[in-house]
Design a protein around this motif. Structure first.
Motif, PDB file in Angstrom:
ATOM      1  N   LEU A 121       0.824  -1.213   0.000  1.00  0.00           N
ATOM      2  CA  LEU A 121       0.000   0.000   0.000  1.00  0.00           C
ATOM      3  C   LEU A 121       0.857   1.262   0.000  1.00  0.00           C
ATOM      4  CD1 LEU A 121      -2.759   1.393   0.232  1.00  0.00           C
ATOM      5  CD2 LEU A 121      -2.632   1.069   2.709  1.00  0.00           C
TER       6      LEU A 121
ATOM      7  N   LEU B 182      -9.216   3.837   0.490  1.00  0.00           N
ATOM      8  CA  LEU B 182      -8.959   2.466   0.048  1.00  0.00           C
ATOM      9  C   LEU B 182     -10.216   1.902  -0.608  1.00  0.00           C
ATOM     10  CD1 LEU B 182      -6.758   0.905   2.867  1.00  0.00           C
ATOM     11  CD2 LEU B 182      -6.149   2.437   0.990  1.00  0.00           C
TER      12      LEU B 182
ATOM     13  N   ASP C 289     -12.804  -0.388   1.373  1.00  0.00           N
ATOM     14  CA  ASP C 289     -13.546   0.019   2.573  1.00  0.00           C
ATOM     15  C   ASP C 289     -14.775   0.830   2.194  1.00  0.00           C
ATOM     16  OD1 ASP C 289     -11.424  -1.067   3.978  1.00  0.00           O
ATOM     17  OD2 ASP C 289     -11.285   0.599   5.384  1.00  0.00           O
TER      18      ASP C 289
ATOM     19  N   TYR D  22      -5.201  -5.186  11.234  1.00  0.00           N
ATOM     20  CA  TYR D  22      -5.192  -3.745  10.936  1.00  0.00           C
ATOM     21  C   TYR D  22      -3.887  -3.076  11.370  1.00  0.00           C
ATOM     22  CZ  TYR D  22     -10.322  -4.261  10.856  1.00  0.00           C
ATOM     23  OH  TYR D  22     -11.612  -4.630  10.591  1.00  0.00           O
ATOM     24  N   GLY D  23      -3.693  -1.855  10.890  1.00  0.00           N
ATOM     25  CA  GLY D  23      -2.749  -0.971  11.532  1.00  0.00           C
ATOM     26  C   GLY D  23      -3.350  -0.576  12.879  1.00  0.00           C
TER      27      GLY D  23
ATOM     28  N   GLU E  14       1.862  -1.774  12.200  1.00  0.00           N
ATOM     29  CA  GLU E  14       1.059  -2.491  11.210  1.00  0.00           C
ATOM     30  C   GLU E  14       0.815  -3.928  11.674  1.00  0.00           C
ATOM     31  OE1 GLU E  14      -0.621  -1.534   8.726  1.00  0.00           O
ATOM     32  OE2 GLU E  14      -0.871  -3.228   7.357  1.00  0.00           O
ATOM     33  N   LYS E  15      -0.460  -4.279  11.792  1.00  0.00           N
ATOM     34  CA  LYS E  15      -0.901  -5.645  12.095  1.00  0.00           C
ATOM     35  C   LYS E  15      -0.119  -6.319  13.225  1.00  0.00           C
ATOM     36  CE  LYS E  15      -2.966  -6.011   7.610  1.00  0.00           C
ATOM     37  NZ  LYS E  15      -2.592  -5.960   6.221  1.00  0.00           N
TER      38      LYS E  15
ATOM     39  N   VAL F 277      -6.728   1.202  12.321  1.00  0.00           N
ATOM     40  CA  VAL F 277      -6.695   2.153  11.196  1.00  0.00           C
ATOM     41  C   VAL F 277      -7.641   1.629  10.110  1.00  0.00           C
ATOM     42  CG1 VAL F 277      -5.215   3.162   9.412  1.00  0.00           C
ATOM     43  CG2 VAL F 277      -4.262   2.664  11.688  1.00  0.00           C
ATOM     44  N   ILE F 278      -8.541   2.484   9.638  1.00  0.00           N
ATOM     45  CA  ILE F 278      -9.386   2.085   8.505  1.00  0.00           C
ATOM     46  C   ILE F 278      -8.999   2.893   7.265  1.00  0.00           C
ATOM     47  CG2 ILE F 278     -11.277   1.175   9.892  1.00  0.00           C
ATOM     48  CD1 ILE F 278     -12.779   3.837   9.314  1.00  0.00           C
ATOM     49  N   GLY F 279      -9.610   2.524   6.146  1.00  0.00           N
ATOM     50  CA  GLY F 279      -9.090   2.983   4.859  1.00  0.00           C
ATOM     51  C   GLY F 279      -9.402   4.398   4.416  1.00  0.00           C
TER      52      GLY F 279
ATOM     53  N   TYR G  81      -7.557   8.341   4.764  1.00  0.00           N
ATOM     54  CA  TYR G  81      -6.414   9.101   5.244  1.00  0.00           C
ATOM     55  C   TYR G  81      -6.461  10.485   4.592  1.00  0.00           C
ATOM     56  CZ  TYR G  81      -4.554   4.246   5.674  1.00  0.00           C
ATOM     57  OH  TYR G  81      -4.373   2.905   5.945  1.00  0.00           O
TER      58      TYR G  81
ATOM     59  N   GLN H  55       4.891  -0.427   3.713  1.00  0.00           N
ATOM     60  CA  GLN H  55       3.638  -0.184   4.435  1.00  0.00           C
ATOM     61  C   GLN H  55       3.420   1.314   4.652  1.00  0.00           C
ATOM     62  OE1 GLN H  55       1.456  -2.385   4.956  1.00  0.00           O
ATOM     63  NE2 GLN H  55       2.574  -4.332   4.802  1.00  0.00           N
TER      64      GLN H  55
ATOM     65  N   THR I 269       1.474   2.435   6.885  1.00  0.00           N
ATOM     66  CA  THR I 269       1.497   2.583   8.355  1.00  0.00           C
ATOM     67  C   THR I 269       2.910   2.903   8.850  1.00  0.00           C
ATOM     68  OG1 THR I 269      -0.315   1.006   8.507  1.00  0.00           O
ATOM     69  CG2 THR I 269       0.929   1.403  10.529  1.00  0.00           C
TER      70      THR I 269
ATOM     71  N   ARG J  37     -18.849   0.695   8.887  1.00  0.00           N
ATOM     72  CA  ARG J  37     -17.754   0.527   7.933  1.00  0.00           C
ATOM     73  C   ARG J  37     -17.704  -0.960   7.558  1.00  0.00           C
ATOM     74  NH1 ARG J  37     -12.930  -2.773   8.618  1.00  0.00           N
ATOM     75  NH2 ARG J  37     -11.551  -2.080   6.973  1.00  0.00           N
TER      76      ARG J  37
HETATM   77  C1  G1P Z   1      -4.441  -1.801   4.948  1.00  0.00           C
HETATM   78  C2  G1P Z   1      -3.473  -1.080   5.891  1.00  0.00           C
HETATM   79  C3  G1P Z   1      -3.885  -1.293   7.341  1.00  0.00           C
HETATM   80  C4  G1P Z   1      -5.330  -0.853   7.539  1.00  0.00           C
HETATM   81  C5  G1P Z   1      -6.262  -1.558   6.524  1.00  0.00           C
HETATM   82  C6  G1P Z   1      -7.658  -0.968   6.589  1.00  0.00           C
HETATM   83  O1  G1P Z   1      -4.304  -3.177   5.154  1.00  0.00           O
HETATM   84  O2  G1P Z   1      -2.157  -1.562   5.666  1.00  0.00           O
HETATM   85  O3  G1P Z   1      -3.053  -0.557   8.197  1.00  0.00           O
HETATM   86  O4  G1P Z   1      -5.732  -1.141   8.854  1.00  0.00           O
HETATM   87  O5  G1P Z   1      -5.781  -1.396   5.187  1.00  0.00           O
HETATM   88  O6  G1P Z   1      -8.544  -1.612   5.733  1.00  0.00           O
HETATM   89  P1  G1P Z   1      -4.905  -4.268   4.124  1.00  0.00           P
HETATM   90  O7  G1P Z   1      -6.343  -4.432   4.497  1.00  0.00           O
HETATM   91  O8  G1P Z   1      -4.710  -3.727   2.751  1.00  0.00           O
HETATM   92  O9  G1P Z   1      -4.118  -5.518   4.368  1.00  0.00           O
END
Ligand code: G1P
Length: 296
Positions: free
Chosen positions: A113, A133, A136, A173-174, A194-195, A207-209, A211, A233, A235, A260
């Motif tokens: 990302l 994102l 989401d 998630y982050g 991150e995760k 963290v959701i998508g 920013y 990342q 994050t 969400r």
């Molecule tokens: C990404 C981000 C993560 C965030 C998430 C939200 O992860 O890296 O920090 O919490 O989106 O949807 P992914 O879902 O692409 O693995």
């Protein structure tokens, strides 16, 4: 704190492989999965437009052509519907192309990302910008993005959206460690990871998508080494900005209480479809009546 440049640009990363939704995504982008009768990505683009963002850039990649086609006009189909006098469907077909021109850039390699966002640097230049994102879905009535843009303008830093999750889910998630700010409806983000494993997470704030980022994130992303999953990342870059000082540093969070959905996840996708379908005037009531019978 200085008043910075206003936010007009939206970056929509949509280059992911969609492995969580196989086999449906074997030959089709995950962002094209229908949520009731519109592809998931259309809701995200509409959200950006409704928040007043006028310059849209989508980050795509291999096998994503359907995304570009969806937001183009389709003269053949439009003519056929016009000939039939089917104004209703004609309006539906034009909805996506009426959202305005969309720019596209391809992420030539699946490097994460953070790398996808870095692909937007030339287009965005030296202005704060939003990132949405494509996976989401956020209930728009809450106007989360508009609030985040306000916070960016007030603080001059970068802004993330957070939701409270069950601690057992944080590793998807982050995760943010935060401090409340007296008298404000946003929080200061002290650090991000991150995760993290459930036992090591600093909080249950995920963290959701959505920013709204200061452009200094690009310089940081260029120097960010691959992190979790061997990917660059976003994050990790935000962690650097949260810990840094000076122009463009500082990360703030808006805690979101609304609905969400992660349409890249099968169960969350099904919940999104059912919720949005049950709110539709044409068939919502019928669907709810049917569901009551089905459940019992
Ligand atoms: C990404 C981000 C993560 C965030 C998430 C939200 O992860 O890296 O920090 O919490 O989106 O949807 P992914 O879902 O692409 O693995």
């Amino acid at each position: 704190m200085t008043m910075g440049k206003s936010v007009t640009k939206a970056v929509i990363p949509a280059a992911g492989l969609g492995t969580r939704f196989l086999p449906a995504t074997k030959a089709m982008p995950k962002e094209m999965l229908p949520v009731v009768d519109r592809p998931a990505i259309q809701y995200v683009v509409e959200e950006a437009v409704n928040a007043g963002l006028t310059d849209l850039l989508m980050i795509t990649g291999r096998n994503k052509r359907a995304l570009e086609d969806h937001f183009d006009r389709e003269p053949g189909l439009e003519q056929a519907l016009e000939k039939k006098g089917d104004q209703g469907r004609l309006a539906l077909v034009r909805e996506a192309s009426d959202l305005g021109p969309i720019h596209y850039v391809r992420q030539g390699e699946a490097k994460g990302l953070g790398h996808a966002v870095l692909c937007a640097s030339q287009h965005v230049g030296d202005e704060p910008f939003a990132v949405l994102l494509g996976d989401d879905l956020i209930d728009e009535a809450e106007s989360l993005l508009a609030t985040m843009i306000d916070v960016q303008q007030k603080t001059g830093g970068s802004v993330i959206a957070l939701i409270e999750v069950d601690p057992s889910q944080i590793s998807a998630y982050g995760c943010a460690d935060i401090t409340a700010i007296d008298g404000e409806d946003y929080v200061r983000v002290n650090s991000l990871v991150e995760k993290p494993a459930a036992g090591e997470a600093p909080s249950n704030l995920a963290v959701i998508g959505r920013y709204v980022l200061h452009p200094s994130v690009f310089g940081v992303l260029e120097k960010t080494e691959p992190g979790r999953g061997g990917e660059i990342q976003l994050t990790d870059a935000l962690q650097t900005l949260a810990a840094g000082e000076g122009e463009g540093s500082g990360v703030y969070g808006v805690v979101f209480k609304g609905r969400r959905y992660d349409t890249g996840d099968k169960l969350s996708y099904l919940k999104a479809v059912i919720t949005l379908a049950s709110e539709r005037v044409e068939f919502g009531e019928d669907l709810k009546t049917w569901m009551k019978g089905f459940v019992s």
